[in-house]
Design a protein around this motif. Structure first.
Motif, PDB file in Angstrom:
ATOM      1  N   ASN A  54      24.826  14.510  36.079  1.00 48.89           N
ATOM      2  CA  ASN A  54      25.978  15.249  35.547  1.00 48.89           C
ATOM      3  C   ASN A  54      26.229  14.935  34.072  1.00 48.89           C
ATOM      4  O   ASN A  54      27.367  14.748  33.639  1.00 48.89           O
ATOM      5  N   GLU A  55      25.142  14.860  33.314  1.00 49.84           N
ATOM      6  CA  GLU A  55      25.214  14.539  31.892  1.00 49.84           C
ATOM      7  C   GLU A  55      25.004  15.808  31.055  1.00 49.84           C
ATOM      8  O   GLU A  55      24.157  16.654  31.395  1.00 49.84           O
ATOM      9  N   LYS A  56      25.777  15.956  29.971  1.00 52.49           N
ATOM     10  CA  LYS A  56      25.644  17.104  29.079  1.00 52.49           C
ATOM     11  C   LYS A  56      25.456  16.621  27.646  1.00 52.49           C
ATOM     12  O   LYS A  56      26.079  15.648  27.230  1.00 52.49           O
ATOM     13  N   GLY A  60      26.152  19.734  18.955  1.00 52.21           N
ATOM     14  CA  GLY A  60      25.372  19.453  17.756  1.00 52.21           C
ATOM     15  C   GLY A  60      24.200  18.525  17.964  1.00 52.21           C
ATOM     16  O   GLY A  60      23.424  18.286  17.038  1.00 52.21           O
ATOM     17  N   TYR A  61      24.045  17.985  19.178  1.00 53.98           N
ATOM     18  CA  TYR A  61      22.948  17.057  19.478  1.00 53.98           C
ATOM     19  C   TYR A  61      22.004  17.662  20.511  1.00 53.98           C
ATOM     20  O   TYR A  61      22.391  18.545  21.297  1.00 53.98           O
ATOM     21  N   LYS A 173      21.619   8.925  15.742  1.00 50.78           N
ATOM     22  CA  LYS A 173      21.394   8.964  17.175  1.00 50.78           C
ATOM     23  C   LYS A 173      22.713   8.770  17.920  1.00 50.78           C
ATOM     24  O   LYS A 173      23.666   8.190  17.406  1.00 50.78           O
ATOM     25  N   LYS A 174      22.732   9.243  19.143  1.00 51.91           N
ATOM     26  CA  LYS A 174      23.861   9.023  20.046  1.00 51.91           C
ATOM     27  C   LYS A 174      23.287   8.559  21.376  1.00 51.91           C
ATOM     28  O   LYS A 174      22.283   9.103  21.853  1.00 51.91           O
ATOM     29  N   LEU A 175      23.918   7.557  21.975  1.00 55.41           N
ATOM     30  CA  LEU A 175      23.441   6.999  23.235  1.00 55.41           C
ATOM     31  C   LEU A 175      24.553   6.988  24.271  1.00 55.41           C
ATOM     32  O   LEU A 175      25.637   6.465  24.032  1.00 55.41           O
ATOM     33  N   ASN A 176      24.255   7.589  25.424  1.00 51.61           N
ATOM     34  CA  ASN A 176      25.150   7.499  26.576  1.00 51.61           C
ATOM     35  C   ASN A 176      24.501   6.606  27.628  1.00 51.61           C
ATOM     36  O   ASN A 176      23.326   6.777  27.955  1.00 51.61           O
TER      37      ASN A 176
END
Length: 222
Positions: A54-56, A60-61, A173-176
């Motif tokens: 359930n990740e979105k 912009g990424y 970068k973006k990290l979840n």
């Protein structure tokens, strides 16, 4: 009474068995502990994993890669069956056999311990120290103590899971990171002790013992 949801648990081992050239599996050390990391870069597989968790992607990424990092406290034997004697059970129902399905089971809805996101440049630090309860699907006429004795752990017990993960996040970068508890799964077959006829199968229960932590890391780039 603590109960597990039937059908809600998935085994992490399916990841290791998928035949794909896009998978990169490595052993890594973090904070003095050994972790198994599987990296995905195939677009369709990353899409499937995002749907599973359930990740979105943030506005912009775009998704760059997915890393699944597993750290079991213990690894139990896989798919072994143990027949249990019935002479010690004096009730109308008894546990005839158990099947050990090993470690690495988790529920993507109920066992989420943490869900955090970092924007680079930064360092993603996840520190988990959570009390997680064992679960079981039903007594079916036998006692909780008998279930615990047959599966090898207290089905009403509680375990403190302590794990940590430190990940540098570069600029742009973006990290979840989603953190889950993982479980050791054992099933138990309950039979009816019929006085005037042969014993008959009655039901199968499932017990889950918390014994590890699992990190799902979703990397995004501009």
């Amino acid at each position: 009474m603590s109960q597990a949801k039937n059908g809600g648990y998935i085994n992490l081992d399916f990841i290791d068995k998928v035949d794909s050239k896009s998978h990169k599996k490595t052993q890594v050390f973090e904070n003095g502990e050994l972790y198994t990391k599987t990296e995905f870069t195939n677009k369709q597989e990353m899409k499937d994993l995002m749907e599973l968790y359930n990740e979105k992607a943030p506005d912009g990424y775009k998704i760059e890669k997915v890393e699944l990092v597993r750290a079991d406290n213990t690894i139990a034997p896989q798919n072994t069956t143990n027949t249990v004697g019935t002479n010690a059970v004096v009730w109308d129902y008894y546990i005839k056999s158990t099947t050990d399905y090993g470690s690495g089971w988790y529920n993507s809805t109920d066992d989420l311990l943490d869900d955090s996101t970092w924007n680079g440049p930064d360092t993603a630090v996840v520190q988990i120290s959570e009390k997680v309860s064992a679960t079981y699907s039903g007594e079916f006429g036998v006692s909780v103590s008998d279930i615990s004795a047959k599966v090898g752990f207290s089905v009403t017990g509680e375990v403190t899971l302590t794990k940590s993960s430190t990940t540098p996040v570069p600029a742009g970068k973006k990290l979840n990171v989603k953190t889950y508890a993982t479980f050791h799964k054992v099933s138990y077959d309950v039979w009816a002790d019929n006085i005037l006829a042969d014993d008959t199968y009655y039901a199968t229960g499932y017990a889950y013992d918390p014994n590890g932590v699992y990190f799902a890391k979703f990397w995004y780039t501009l």
